[in-house]
Design a protein around this motif. Structure first.
Motif, short mmCIF file in Angstrom:
data_model
loop_
_atom_site.label_atom_id
_atom_site.label_comp_id
_atom_site.label_asym_id
_atom_site.label_seq_id
_atom_site.Cartn_x
_atom_site.Cartn_y
_atom_site.Cartn_z
N ALA A 156 0.79 -1.39 0.13
CA ALA A 156 0.37 0.01 -0.06
C ALA A 156 1.05 0.85 0.24
O ALA A 156 0.05 1.99 -0.99
CB ALA A 156 -0.94 0.33 1.38
N SER A 157 2.40 1.29 0.46
CA SER A 157 3.24 2.75 1.01
C SER A 157 3.44 2.30 -0.94
O SER A 157 3.40 4.22 -1.57
CB SER A 157 3.78 1.98 2.59
N ALA A 158 4.18 1.10 -1.34
CA ALA A 158 3.88 1.58 -2.90
C ALA A 158 2.74 2.30 -3.65
O ALA A 158 3.38 2.77 -4.17
CB ALA A 158 4.96 0.72 -3.27
N ILE A 159 1.97 2.09 -3.14
CA ILE A 159 1.23 2.49 -3.91
C ILE A 159 0.77 3.74 -3.65
O ILE A 159 0.83 4.94 -4.79
CB ILE A 159 0.39 1.49 -4.05
N ALA A 160 0.79 4.48 -2.24
CA ALA A 160 0.92 5.62 -2.09
C ALA A 160 1.58 6.72 -2.76
O ALA A 160 1.11 7.75 -3.05
CB ALA A 160 0.80 5.70 -0.82
N ARG A 161 2.74 5.69 -2.87
CA ARG A 161 3.87 7.05 -3.52
C ARG A 161 3.95 7.11 -4.80
O ARG A 161 3.62 8.40 -5.40
CB ARG A 161 5.43 6.22 -3.38
N LEU A 181 -0.93 9.71 -3.49
CA LEU A 181 -2.14 9.39 -3.05
C LEU A 181 -2.10 9.07 -0.97
O LEU A 181 -1.25 8.90 -0.84
CB LEU A 181 -3.57 8.79 -2.84
N THR A 182 -2.84 9.59 0.04
CA THR A 182 -2.93 9.58 1.40
C THR A 182 -2.28 7.77 1.84
O THR A 182 -3.03 7.36 0.50
CB THR A 182 -3.21 10.41 2.07
N PRO A 183 -1.88 7.48 2.85
CA PRO A 183 -2.07 6.03 3.54
C PRO A 183 -3.88 5.93 3.13
O PRO A 183 -4.17 5.09 2.60
CB PRO A 183 -1.80 6.14 4.11
N ALA A 184 -4.58 6.67 3.79
CA ALA A 184 -5.66 6.47 4.45
C ALA A 184 -6.74 5.96 2.56
O ALA A 184 -7.65 5.73 2.28
CB ALA A 184 -6.83 7.87 4.89
N ALA A 185 -6.53 7.59 1.31
CA ALA A 185 -7.08 7.28 0.66
C ALA A 185 -6.61 5.96 -0.20
O ALA A 185 -7.22 5.52 -0.90
CB ALA A 185 -6.83 8.56 -0.40
#
Length: 161
Positions: free
Chosen positions: A57-62, A66-70
């Motif tokens: 999820a953190s790689a997707i956020a980068r 987007l924020t982690p919640a998003a």
């Protein structure tokens, strides 16, 4: 081969205009895919990112900025529509990976594979030397775009995630 500086300058200007038109055509295609398949920009970007394999999820956020919640909400929406699935990381079972699921594979096969095949057929008309030049130019263009984006973010005071 261009013999004069004036001819080269005109060719560079023409290439610049063509790159802009290519970016616009790519955006139109991407937006059309989004409209037809009811996928927003962040959803499309996430799915594109996942074509390189399972991601945290953190790689997707980068990748999506987007924020982690998003990202959690984004993955929930895509999972509900069978575009992605969550699974435990085989190396660290405490981590969760997100990977493309059946609907993403169907979307790729239905929409993007025909585009890739048409592009490959167009490139097949050219020799290896020409294709190497095209690859170099595209690599340089991507690097320039990334650098200009970083400069815009710095100028605006925003951080790149």
């Amino acid at each position: 081969m261009v013999k004069s500086n004036a001819g080269k300058a005109e060719l560079i200007e023409r290439l610049g205009r063509l790159i802009v038109r290519w970016q616009e055509a790519t955006q139109r295609h991407d937006e059309t895919v989004g409209e037809i398949f009811q996928l927003g920009p962040a959803e499309r970007l996430c799915l594109s990112f996942l074509t390189s394999g399972p991601q945290t999820a953190s790689a997707i956020a980068r990748a999506t900025r987007l924020t982690p919640a998003a990202v959690t909400a984004l993955v929930d929406r895509l999972e509900a529509r069978n575009y992605v699935r969550r699974r435990a990381d085989p190396v660290d079972r405490r981590k969760v990976l997100v990977e493309a699921d059946a609907a993403t594979e169907a979307l790729i096969n239905e929409v993007y594979l025909p585009l890739a095949r048409a592009g490959a057929a167009a490139f097949d008309k050219h020799g290896a030397k020409e294709l190497k030049v095209v690859a170099e130019v595209l690599h340089e263009a991507i690097a320039i775009q990334d650098e200009m984006t970083a400069q815009l973010l710095a100028w605006s005071g925003k951080k790149e995630r």
